[in-house]
Design a protein around this motif. Sequence first.
Motif, PDB file in Angstrom:
ATOM      1  N   PHE A  30      86.422 -51.503  24.712  1.00 27.76           N
ATOM      2  CA  PHE A  30      85.362 -50.657  24.912  1.00 27.76           C
ATOM      3  C   PHE A  30      84.203 -50.736  23.837  1.00 27.76           C
ATOM      4  O   PHE A  30      84.784 -50.540  22.794  1.00 27.76           O
ATOM      5  N   CYS A  31      83.249 -50.974  24.273  1.00 19.79           N
ATOM      6  CA  CYS A  31      82.229 -51.011  23.223  1.00 19.79           C
ATOM      7  C   CYS A  31      81.177 -49.702  23.233  1.00 19.79           C
ATOM      8  O   CYS A  31      80.835 -49.038  24.123  1.00 19.79           O
ATOM      9  N   PHE A  32      80.781 -49.476  22.000  1.00 19.88           N
ATOM     10  CA  PHE A  32      79.616 -48.528  21.788  1.00 19.88           C
ATOM     11  C   PHE A  32      78.842 -48.551  20.454  1.00 19.88           C
ATOM     12  O   PHE A  32      79.704 -49.418  19.394  1.00 19.88           O
ATOM     13  N   GLY A  33      77.905 -48.706  20.268  1.00 19.73           N
ATOM     14  CA  GLY A  33      76.858 -48.731  19.111  1.00 19.73           C
ATOM     15  C   GLY A  33      77.247 -50.458  18.714  1.00 19.73           C
ATOM     16  O   GLY A  33      77.463 -51.127  19.574  1.00 19.73           O
ATOM     17  N   ASN A  34      77.707 -50.306  17.360  1.00 18.48           N
ATOM     18  CA  ASN A  34      77.950 -51.719  16.920  1.00 18.48           C
ATOM     19  C   ASN A  34      79.488 -51.806  16.677  1.00 18.48           C
ATOM     20  O   ASN A  34      80.256 -52.710  15.697  1.00 18.48           O
TER      21      ASN A  34
END
Length: 127
Positions: free
Chosen positions: A40-44
């Motif tokens: 799960f990706c968010f921001g960096n």
Amino acid sequence: MISHLDHLVLTTIDVESCKDFYIRVLGMRLETFGEGRLAFCFGNQKINVHVRGHEHEPKAHLPVSGALDLCFIADIDLESVIKMLEKHQWPIIEGPVSRTGATGPIRSVYVRDPDLNLIEISERFNC
């Protein structure tokens, strides 16, 4: 020596419920990498997902679900976070409350993900 957090690993017992929470409710992006691994990706940053009993090596000494206590800083105000949680019928277990984050004062609400990890969603604010 340490600059920032790149990723952490979450162990789940129910990958579909886990995906639903982090993607639909929290708005993270799903990434597939390697040989079908999920993140799960968010921001960096990202959260890599291990399914309990099928973890990737190397792994934590005792990988279990429900052992994490995570705090996320929202990119929207806390009132909007609360409205989004209500829209998705996700119960708030505490808050809004004032806390101290890594860079100063924050206001937070707390929820549990499907694996019962404690998830704090916060906004920064000035005293």
